[in-house]
Motif scaffolding. Sequence first.
Motif, PDB file in Angstrom:
ATOM      1  N   ARG A   1       0.825  -1.203   0.000  1.00 42.92           N
ATOM      2  CA  ARG A   1       0.000   0.000   0.000  1.00 42.92           C
ATOM      3  C   ARG A   1       0.867   1.264   0.000  1.00 42.92           C
ATOM      4  N   ALA A   2       1.916   1.256   0.825  1.00 36.57           N
ATOM      5  CA  ALA A   2       2.793   2.430   0.897  1.00 36.57           C
ATOM      6  C   ALA A   2       3.509   2.666  -0.425  1.00 36.57           C
ATOM      7  N   ASP A   3       3.959   1.581  -1.059  1.00 31.12           N
ATOM      8  CA  ASP A   3       4.643   1.715  -2.349  1.00 31.12           C
ATOM      9  C   ASP A   3       3.707   2.286  -3.417  1.00 31.12           C
ATOM     10  N   ILE A   4       2.472   1.787  -3.420  1.00 27.71           N
ATOM     11  CA  ILE A   4       1.504   2.264  -4.425  1.00 27.71           C
ATOM     12  C   ILE A   4       1.148   3.724  -4.170  1.00 27.71           C
ATOM     13  N   ASN A   5       0.944   4.096  -2.906  1.00 23.75           N
ATOM     14  CA  ASN A   5       0.627   5.484  -2.584  1.00 23.75           C
ATOM     15  C   ASN A   5       1.769   6.415  -3.001  1.00 23.75           C
ATOM     16  N   LYS A   6       3.005   5.952  -2.784  1.00 20.32           N
ATOM     17  CA  LYS A   6       4.150   6.760  -3.195  1.00 20.32           C
ATOM     18  C   LYS A   6       4.204   6.890  -4.711  1.00 20.32           C
ATOM     19  N   GLN A   7       3.909   5.781  -5.380  1.00 15.83           N
ATOM     20  CA  GLN A   7       3.906   5.809  -6.840  1.00 15.83           C
ATOM     21  C   GLN A   7       2.824   6.761  -7.361  1.00 15.83           C
ATOM     22  N   ASN A   8       1.626   6.702  -6.744  1.00 15.69           N
ATOM     23  CA  ASN A   8       0.545   7.598  -7.168  1.00 15.69           C
ATOM     24  C   ASN A   8       0.871   9.052  -6.848  1.00 15.69           C
ATOM     25  N   GLN A   9       1.565   9.268  -5.726  1.00 15.26           N
ATOM     26  CA  GLN A   9       1.985  10.624  -5.381  1.00 15.26           C
ATOM     27  C   GLN A   9       2.936  11.165  -6.449  1.00 15.26           C
ATOM     28  N   GLN A  10       3.882  10.339  -6.850  1.00  9.26           N
ATOM     29  CA  GLN A  10       4.806  10.763  -7.900  1.00  9.26           C
ATOM     30  C   GLN A  10       4.067  11.028  -9.209  1.00  9.26           C
ATOM     31  N   TYR A  11       3.084  10.168  -9.487  1.00  7.59           N
ATOM     32  CA  TYR A  11       2.304  10.344 -10.715  1.00  7.59           C
ATOM     33  C   TYR A  11       1.529  11.663 -10.672  1.00  7.59           C
ATOM     34  N   LEU A  12       0.949  11.974  -9.494  1.00  9.85           N
ATOM     35  CA  LEU A  12       0.200  13.212  -9.347  1.00  9.85           C
ATOM     36  C   LEU A  12       1.115  14.426  -9.503  1.00  9.85           C
ATOM     37  N   GLU A  13       2.291  14.338  -8.929  1.00  8.94           N
ATOM     38  CA  GLU A  13       3.254  15.429  -9.071  1.00  8.94           C
ATOM     39  C   GLU A  13       3.675  15.601 -10.528  1.00  8.94           C
ATOM     40  N   GLU A  14       3.837  14.475 -11.241  1.00  3.98           N
ATOM     41  CA  GLU A  14       4.200  14.552 -12.655  1.00  3.98           C
ATOM     42  C   GLU A  14       3.090  15.211 -13.474  1.00  3.98           C
TER      43      GLU A  14
END
Length: 508
Positions: free
Chosen positions: A9-22
Amino acid sequence: MFFFIEGTRADINKQNQQYLEEIAVQCASTIKNTVDLEIDKVEAITSIISAREPFSLDYTMDILKVEDKRSNFKRLGFATLDGEVVATDDKNFNISDRSYFLDAVSGKSTVSDRMTDKVNGEFINVYSTPLYQNEELLGVIIATSDAENFSELLGVSTFYGEGYSYVIDKKGELIAYANREIPLLTENLFDELLIEGAAEKEVDYLMQSIQNNESDFIEYVVNDERHVAAFTAVGVNDWYVFTVVPKSVISQNADNIILRNFTIVALAIIIIGGLAIFVVIQNYKNNLKLKKVAFYDPLTGCYNLAYFKQLASEVLKKNRSDLYMVRIDIDNFKMINEMYGFEEGDFILKKMEKLITEILSGDDLHCRLGGDDFLALLRYSSDADVIEKGTVFRKEFSQFLEVNEKRYTLNFTTGIYHIPVKECDIDKIVDRATMAHNYSKQLPNERKFSFYREDMREKLSVIRTSKMLWGLPQRMVNLEFSFNLNTILILEKWRVLKHWYVGLKMVR
């Protein structure tokens, strides 16, 4: 398993955070590139004007009018050093109090924040650049752009359509926003977040980060739902892009991935999960097909009558006083099909629907009843505005026929019903527009339209009865009744001609 789930869950949330920032960075880059491109256009125009000596206002306006026709600006203009503007749309106004004008006078090409147009009150952005000749400042070239252009740049679907973006300045004032379904209550994002229930410390952190020219990622709660957002500088003025998505959307994505990993535990779960996914996809596709069949006309792609009534009923509940129901069709359309074939007839109907879509405003509704019959719910302030819109429609269609060298002309019959306040019976409203339409069919002139009146049903009955009687052998018609009927018909034709004369004056 617990650590596995939480780690995933933490990895996916971090990935989505990066995606949102992108996404935020991409939106910022798109806006900056667009602004730079538009400023380059204005500077190129300015270079052309300054190259000719001595300076001539007539030459300047000729160049601006040529460029105005091939650009997507609302207007171009030349502003003197005291702020008086001569525009390509013949509008004159003063911009000496505008910050973009002061920037240009100081030698800087710039774009303004969102502001109200002095001509029509709409939201605009203005590009400006100084006009020099032999190092002497002669004035400022301005180009006005619709503020919605920036909103369109932000309108990229993210996170299954649940994400939305803003462009704001450092004070939180809105420059543009897109994909947000709930209307904003204020023109300031910081105030909007507080109104919607965000904590003051979260809003203060956002404000402070933007004031410090920082890009970051935050979480906050509005309307009892947690959201996550990324914000980054645009590189234009002091603008920032602020991209938001409900956290439940991100969490749902994480849960789906964890669930798929969980299914590895047992073959049975894998099979059941596979079948479930297959069913969901099939149901989704079937629902799309059913919706298309149930709500849309298969030929033109516009709403069908059932869906139109559903949407129109929601509009009528607002008890507006500026609503009109209009029914329109093409006279003798069957002759087009018979003489030129159904393919040509279908082509005409598609073009008719396209013109209706282009001419009507975004709040109007329309549908195809069948054949060449169309129905529209319009919002206009007066009967004259409705007539004027009909005139524009006929003119556009005539130009279309001329450009495509069609060997025929098309005339239209229109029935109009001005809907009273608190009238919500959609069937009754459609019936009255249809009655006005049927009444227009009896008019002898080419451009036939009528507004509904209470006496139309009786007059239509008289006209139809007269046609039936005159179709019988003359000996079966009583002479006295025939004389009275002819008198009624003569008076009716006089009333129709008088009505047309008044309508024609309104159109002119």
